[in-house]
Design a protein around this motif. Structure first.
Motif, mmCIF file in Angstrom:
data_model
loop_
_atom_site.group_PDB
_atom_site.id
_atom_site.type_symbol
_atom_site.label_atom_id
_atom_site.label_comp_id
_atom_site.label_asym_id
_atom_site.label_seq_id
_atom_site.Cartn_x
_atom_site.Cartn_y
_atom_site.Cartn_z
ATOM 1 N N ALA A 52 -47.138 65.684 93.612
ATOM 2 C CA ALA A 52 -48.321 66.429 94.059
ATOM 3 C C ALA A 52 -49.601 65.714 93.645
ATOM 4 O O ALA A 52 -50.550 65.588 94.431
ATOM 5 C CB ALA A 52 -48.280 67.846 93.488
ATOM 6 N N LEU A 53 -49.646 65.232 92.420
ATOM 7 C CA LEU A 53 -50.831 64.523 91.931
ATOM 8 C C LEU A 53 -51.052 63.223 92.706
ATOM 9 O O LEU A 53 -52.182 62.875 93.040
ATOM 10 C CB LEU A 53 -50.673 64.233 90.439
ATOM 11 C CG LEU A 53 -50.694 65.459 89.515
ATOM 12 C CD1 LEU A 53 -50.220 65.082 88.117
ATOM 13 C CD2 LEU A 53 -52.091 66.071 89.461
ATOM 14 N N GLY A 54 -49.961 62.515 92.980
ATOM 15 C CA GLY A 54 -50.069 61.241 93.684
ATOM 16 C C GLY A 54 -50.581 61.375 95.102
ATOM 17 O O GLY A 54 -51.164 60.437 95.651
ATOM 18 N N LEU A 117 -47.052 73.011 91.986
ATOM 19 C CA LEU A 117 -48.318 72.329 92.249
ATOM 20 C C LEU A 117 -48.265 71.601 93.591
ATOM 21 O O LEU A 117 -47.246 71.002 93.947
ATOM 22 C CB LEU A 117 -48.609 71.325 91.131
ATOM 23 C CG LEU A 117 -49.999 70.684 91.108
ATOM 24 C CD1 LEU A 117 -51.064 71.714 90.771
ATOM 25 C CD2 LEU A 117 -50.034 69.531 90.100
ATOM 26 N N THR A 118 -49.369 71.662 94.331
ATOM 27 C CA THR A 118 -49.472 70.959 95.614
ATOM 28 C C THR A 118 -50.752 70.122 95.636
ATOM 29 O O THR A 118 -51.694 70.397 94.885
ATOM 30 C CB THR A 118 -49.520 71.945 96.794
ATOM 31 O OG1 THR A 118 -50.729 72.718 96.708
ATOM 32 C CG2 THR A 118 -48.313 72.869 96.801
ATOM 33 N N ASP A 123 -56.765 69.222 94.996
ATOM 34 C CA ASP A 123 -58.009 68.849 95.659
ATOM 35 C C ASP A 123 -59.017 69.995 95.644
ATOM 36 O O ASP A 123 -60.225 69.773 95.454
ATOM 37 C CB ASP A 123 -57.719 68.420 97.096
ATOM 38 C CG ASP A 123 -57.003 67.079 97.162
ATOM 39 O OD1 ASP A 123 -56.969 66.373 96.135
ATOM 40 O OD2 ASP A 123 -56.465 66.736 98.231
ATOM 41 N N SER A 124 -58.544 71.220 95.842
ATOM 42 C CA SER A 124 -59.440 72.381 95.797
ATOM 43 C C SER A 124 -60.034 72.545 94.410
ATOM 44 O O SER A 124 -61.246 72.776 94.265
ATOM 45 C CB SER A 124 -58.668 73.642 96.197
ATOM 46 O OG SER A 124 -59.478 74.791 96.078
ATOM 47 N N PHE A 125 -59.184 72.404 93.398
ATOM 48 C CA PHE A 125 -59.661 72.558 92.023
ATOM 49 C C PHE A 125 -60.676 71.481 91.672
ATOM 50 O O PHE A 125 -61.732 71.766 91.081
ATOM 51 C CB PHE A 125 -58.483 72.521 91.052
ATOM 52 C CG PHE A 125 -58.889 72.570 89.606
ATOM 53 C CD1 PHE A 125 -59.413 73.732 89.059
ATOM 54 C CD2 PHE A 125 -58.737 71.462 88.783
ATOM 55 C CE1 PHE A 125 -59.807 73.790 87.730
ATOM 56 C CE2 PHE A 125 -59.125 71.502 87.450
ATOM 57 C CZ PHE A 125 -59.657 72.673 86.929
ATOM 58 N N PRO A 238 -57.390 80.133 95.423
ATOM 59 C CA PRO A 238 -56.818 81.128 96.328
ATOM 60 C C PRO A 238 -55.298 81.037 96.457
ATOM 61 O O PRO A 238 -54.713 81.673 97.339
ATOM 62 C CB PRO A 238 -57.492 80.792 97.661
ATOM 63 C CG PRO A 238 -57.671 79.301 97.610
ATOM 64 C CD PRO A 238 -57.964 78.981 96.169
ATOM 65 N N PHE A 239 -54.671 80.246 95.587
ATOM 66 C CA PHE A 239 -53.230 80.012 95.673
ATOM 67 C C PHE A 239 -52.496 80.821 94.603
ATOM 68 O O PHE A 239 -52.651 80.543 93.404
ATOM 69 C CB PHE A 239 -52.909 78.527 95.478
ATOM 70 C CG PHE A 239 -53.748 77.597 96.298
ATOM 71 C CD1 PHE A 239 -53.422 77.319 97.618
ATOM 72 C CD2 PHE A 239 -54.873 76.986 95.760
ATOM 73 C CE1 PHE A 239 -54.193 76.452 98.384
ATOM 74 C CE2 PHE A 239 -55.651 76.120 96.503
ATOM 75 C CZ PHE A 239 -55.312 75.849 97.824
#
Length: 264
Positions: A52-54, A117-118, A123-125, A238-239
């Motif tokens: 997810a981080l990558g 985690l996605t 990216d939103s955070f 919002p997740f």
């Protein structure tokens, strides 16, 4: 007191993967030495976090704190990452040592048990964190968001400014000033599940204002920022899945169910 971060600077990533000093019943139940290698629908848990981080805007490869050698290789499942030995007695002290060594700000911190985690969450955070211009941000999801999707999950909620918030294991350290917050957290780490005890460390009058105020969570964080001498801001996500980590056997069952349905 604001950080005024340079949005063009790459954001380093640190994943906390150290073991609990007192042992972990979840690891015992799964027959593993580290939570990071627990199988989550065919993949080690840490590898899901690294993937997810990558795929996010964060700078890869991530640093992994608390795992090295063969243990890290098994947990990473072939995904490039950088090992970092734990040098403290807990996550806060280890993070302080890391920031005194090869790690620098801006820095995104998350945990190896964030199996849901996605890239969209990351990216939103990060976008909201950078826009806040705070020295440090903390990710939260509101109780209403979580229970609308997963009413069966049991989370720890922090009541601030009339809101009920659950932590999302996402932290953004925009500047070295964030170390003030980490040092405070180091002294309060044993009370992480008891917010009233943490608030009491600011003194009884401030604690009552934090716990009883109803003017919103942002006002509560503004008060905390003044007490700490560094600007800390909440980032609401919002997740619902962002607040579900793998901390208990029930969490593991739920996470496997969610990911099985997602993959299908």
């Amino acid at each position: 007191m604001t950080a005024s971060p340079d949005q063009s600077r790459p954001v380093q990533v640190l994943v906390l993967a150290g073991a609990r000093a007192a042992g972990d019943p979840l690891c015992d139940a799964e027959g593993v030495a580290s939570k990071a290698v627990i199988d989550i629908v065919g993949q080690p848990m840490l590898s899901r976090v690294l993937r997810a981080l990558g795929a996010s805007r964060a700078d890869a490869p991530a640093w992994v704190l608390g795992l090295e050698g063969a243990a890290l290789e098994a947990a990473a499942d072939g995904i490039p990452c950088q090992p970092l030995a734990s040098q403290g007695r807990g996550p806060a002290s280890s993070l302080i040592r890391a920031l005194e060594g090869p790690i620098s700000t801006p820095l995104l911190v998350t945990t190896c048990d964030h199996a849901l985690l996605t890239p969209a969450m990351v990216d939103s955070f990060l976008a909201k964190s950078i826009a806040s211009d705070a020295d440090m941000t903390v990710g939260f999801a509101e109780r209403s968001v979580i229970e609308a999707e997963y009413p069966e999950t049991k989370r720890t909620y922090l009541r601030l400014g009339g809101a009920e918030l659950s932590g999302c294991n996402l932290f953004y350290l925009a500047s070295p000033a964030a170390l003030k917050v980490i040092r405070f957290w180091q002294s309060a780490e044993q009370d992480r599940k008891k917010p009233w005890r943490i608030a009491w460390r600011f003194g009884p009058l401030t604690a009552l204002r934090i716990l009883l105020m109803r003017s919103g969570h942002e006002a509560a964080f503004a008060l905390l920022s003044r007490q700490l001498g560094v600007r800390v801001a909440p980032v609401l996500l919002p997740f619902a899945e962002a607040a579900i980590d793998v901390d208990k056997p029930g969490d593991l069952v739920l996470v496997r169910e969610i990911l099985t349905a997602r993959d299908a």
